[in-house]
Scaffold this motif. Sequence first.
Motif, PDB file in Angstrom:
ATOM      1  N   GLU A 176      -2.171 -10.069   1.395  1.00  0.00           N
ATOM      2  CA  GLU A 176      -2.123  -8.882   0.548  1.00  0.00           C
ATOM      3  C   GLU A 176      -3.510  -8.268   0.378  1.00  0.00           C
ATOM      4  O   GLU A 176      -3.665  -7.042   0.292  1.00  0.00           O
ATOM      5  CB  GLU A 176      -1.531  -9.231  -0.817  1.00  0.00           C
ATOM      6  CG  GLU A 176      -1.468  -8.052  -1.792  1.00  0.00           C
ATOM      7  CD  GLU A 176      -0.751  -6.823  -1.219  1.00  0.00           C
ATOM      8  OE1 GLU A 176      -1.176  -5.692  -1.520  1.00  0.00           O
ATOM      9  OE2 GLU A 176       0.237  -7.012  -0.461  1.00  0.00           O
ATOM     10  N   GLN A 179      -4.103  -5.994   3.224  1.00  0.00           N
ATOM     11  CA  GLN A 179      -3.305  -4.776   3.097  1.00  0.00           C
ATOM     12  C   GLN A 179      -3.928  -3.820   2.077  1.00  0.00           C
ATOM     13  O   GLN A 179      -3.960  -2.611   2.282  1.00  0.00           O
ATOM     14  CB  GLN A 179      -1.878  -5.120   2.711  1.00  0.00           C
ATOM     15  CG  GLN A 179      -1.077  -5.820   3.806  1.00  0.00           C
ATOM     16  CD  GLN A 179      -0.960  -4.974   5.059  1.00  0.00           C
ATOM     17  OE1 GLN A 179      -0.743  -3.762   5.000  1.00  0.00           O
ATOM     18  NE2 GLN A 179      -1.136  -5.616   6.210  1.00  0.00           N
ATOM     19  N   GLN A 180      -4.424  -4.377   0.989  1.00  0.00           N
ATOM     20  CA  GLN A 180      -5.065  -3.533  -0.015  1.00  0.00           C
ATOM     21  C   GLN A 180      -6.333  -2.899   0.560  1.00  0.00           C
ATOM     22  O   GLN A 180      -6.591  -1.704   0.342  1.00  0.00           O
ATOM     23  CB  GLN A 180      -5.410  -4.363  -1.255  1.00  0.00           C
ATOM     24  CG  GLN A 180      -6.049  -3.528  -2.372  1.00  0.00           C
ATOM     25  CD  GLN A 180      -6.277  -4.347  -3.622  1.00  0.00           C
ATOM     26  OE1 GLN A 180      -5.765  -5.451  -3.773  1.00  0.00           O
ATOM     27  NE2 GLN A 180      -7.058  -3.797  -4.545  1.00  0.00           N
ATOM     28  N   ARG A 183      -5.334  -0.025   2.912  1.00  0.00           N
ATOM     29  CA  ARG A 183      -4.907   1.181   2.193  1.00  0.00           C
ATOM     30  C   ARG A 183      -6.097   1.873   1.519  1.00  0.00           C
ATOM     31  O   ARG A 183      -6.187   3.104   1.510  1.00  0.00           O
ATOM     32  CB  ARG A 183      -3.839   0.812   1.160  1.00  0.00           C
ATOM     33  CG  ARG A 183      -2.500   0.381   1.771  1.00  0.00           C
ATOM     34  CD  ARG A 183      -1.417   0.274   0.703  1.00  0.00           C
ATOM     35  NE  ARG A 183      -1.709  -0.781  -0.263  1.00  0.00           N
ATOM     36  CZ  ARG A 183      -1.281  -2.033  -0.157  1.00  0.00           C
ATOM     37  NH1 ARG A 183      -0.536  -2.388   0.886  1.00  0.00           N
ATOM     38  NH2 ARG A 183      -1.574  -2.936  -1.081  1.00  0.00           N
ATOM     39  N   GLU A 184      -7.003   1.080   0.960  1.00  0.00           N
ATOM     40  CA  GLU A 184      -8.161   1.661   0.285  1.00  0.00           C
ATOM     41  C   GLU A 184      -9.090   2.355   1.283  1.00  0.00           C
ATOM     42  O   GLU A 184      -9.632   3.424   0.991  1.00  0.00           O
ATOM     43  CB  GLU A 184      -8.914   0.578  -0.479  1.00  0.00           C
ATOM     44  CG  GLU A 184      -8.186   0.089  -1.729  1.00  0.00           C
ATOM     45  CD  GLU A 184      -8.937  -1.029  -2.425  1.00  0.00           C
ATOM     46  OE1 GLU A 184      -9.947  -1.522  -1.861  1.00  0.00           O
ATOM     47  OE2 GLU A 184      -8.512  -1.427  -3.544  1.00  0.00           O
TER      48      GLU A 184
END
Length: 791
Positions: A176, A179-180, A183-184
């Motif tokens: 995760e 993934q964060q 996206r950031e």
Amino acid sequence: MPAPAHPHHLHLTLTNGLRVSLRHAPRLKRCAAVLRVAAGSHDVSLAWPGLAHFLEHLLFLGTERFPASEGLMAYVQRHGGEINASTRERTTDFFFELPVATFANGLERLADMLTHPRLAIEDQLREREVLHAEFVAWSQDAKAQQQVALLKGLAADHPLCGFHAGNRDSLPVEREAFQQALREFHAHFYQSGQMTLSLAGPQSLDELQALAQQFSEALASGPLHPQTEPPALMRGAAHAYQHAANHHQHHVIACDVPREALDFLCIWLNASAPGGLLAELKARKLASALQASVLYHFAGQALLDIDITLGAKGDSATQIEALLHDWLSFFVQSDWTPLREEFALLNARQQQIQGALALARNDSEDLSEQGVAALKRLLDSLHLPLCEHTWQLPPNNPFLRPPVKEERAGLIRGQTSAHRGLRTFAQDRSRGRRDVSALTFSQALAEDTDEGALYLQWRFDCAVPAGLENALQPLRENARQAGIELSFETLANDWRVKMVGLHEPMPAVVEALALNLSQSGEPPSPFTQTPMIAIRALLKALPAYCVGTGVGPSETPASWTTARWQGLGAGLPTTCAAAIKTATARLPGQPVTIEYTPQNLDGQRLWHEVKTESSEAALLLFCPTPTSSLDDEAAWRLLAHLLQGPFYQRLRVELQIGYAVFSGIRQINGQTGLLFGVQSPSASLAGIIEHLQTFLAQLPALIDNSADLGNQPLAEQLTAQALPIAQAADLLWHAHMSGHSSGYLEQLQALIQTRTREDLQHAARQLNDTAGGWRCVANGPPCEGFWQTAG
């Protein structure tokens, strides 16, 4: 020649912060877009090496609005355009070129994929394997690893010394936290304030600006986020070092000099003219080549690499360094005024002739006073010795300026008016040779532009003389600077010269070519070439296997005396054609019409093994059309057009058997065929062949299930009005060798428009039944089956 048509240029910043660069060039036949994001591999957290490159890949996998089959890549390929992307240290570029009528739709897809990527986990898992395959290839690529070793002389904490390629271990898609971060990174950098859009095309500046405005409205809005400045390139007072490996000696200089000033220095460092550094190194057998280039440029930091390919002498580093410093000392003391004028001419000429994509990517500038001052400060900081050797600056490029006209028409150089009307035997012979129809000029292309093309091809009784291309490198560089791409290709006992670009300098280039070929002497030593990746090595080897000249081996060296040549010009106005015809009278060899008979494979499956540096399986499958008729060519071109997207989707995206996956029509000495290419880090050659055969067996279903066969888009791509000069001339050359009429393009276009589903099914059966034969070029032995080993 018409007055130079330089592009009109406009810079502006839109209300949402998107920076825009527009170039209106009426001569262009296509439009191009380059979208640069001010973020690259060095802007990624150290925890996730390769994230920026990974995101670049993910953006091409489709959106909710435009799935992969309707996305930018598929759309551009379907309309015969060009597309690619590149992640650099501090930038990521997305670029494509399309016909004018389809350009707006391409921009629409680009904006959507940048703003609304799916980022689905299943897509990420598949694409991570593709990046890992690229990483494996990168780790085995000699040139890439030489670059890694070269940069070890920098400060250890500079990002240039870090790992940024990305692989299976550095991209933990399942976590995760990753993934964060993904996206950031996308939200932070992929928005209007962080982007620059460059457009080039024949449209007016107002039309281009309207397209840019429409594009910007689809982007996520946001401010410019300044990128973190990197640490020093080198520690302490050090600003240069040397690196020696693989017969190369690198002189690396870290500095704070504008890009255009370093480009200016590289032009004169790389010059091969007598009296220059390279000429002296060659004369002393210290080096065979020199290539100065800018490796890195960001935030006031620049890295200049002077790469010297070592010559026959052994330990010569000290002598080379002394000569380099002596030349730099001479250069800094020289008058740069004529060099700056020449540099400005070079930049202007490139903008005058570049295609849409190259023009959109062109950010070159003339040398400013600030650049001059910075470059002189750099050279002064090297504490160069007093110049001892007698150096010369290179002469002006003779092809950059119009030729001087003879004042006395009708007189031959060296004659006076008393000699008027007298001719020598050599002149009579030249006159007769010029009348031979071996050199023809096609009327298929308009002659009202600045550009044209010329093909010259020789046939020898035995192997092509060695060293030709090396000896012609200075001519090739001068021609390129003047707006003519001069290329050479050896095909068994044939040797081809191709010139594409501005027609005004072409007669002078032909004159220089004739002079170079007629000069005797020992051919220069071949350049030391860095090994190519496997698939490129196969592409280079393929043409020679396809050419059957009908000439057996010979123990005697090839002779220009018995060589035969023929040529074709296209897009050339009458005055230029006449001047070229006069110039070709001085070419060596006999001008005759040469018959080109493609090798008939008679349904055979031939396998050619090529040794490559890479251990990865790489394979090309070339499938010639059963006959040379235009009916067959039209059907097979349409079949290639239809299967290109599905082939890439199946083998590259779904099966992920390789990162180099492509297909398309290829013409070799007038022979047309379908070409498939795959390089895989995981599949064997037998596995690749099996995947290819499985895909080809599914063609009938693909044809039946296709709502639109693509007749009209493909036909529109093949008009003389839509084709760039290089592509149009190439088609005409191959048609000329195949014996087709001067109306080849119009006939081919008409036939493509009328091909039916039944015609494609028939072509698919011919392909699967190897009606025209199959020719496989691979880096391993033949697979089991119906393959015959060939030489």
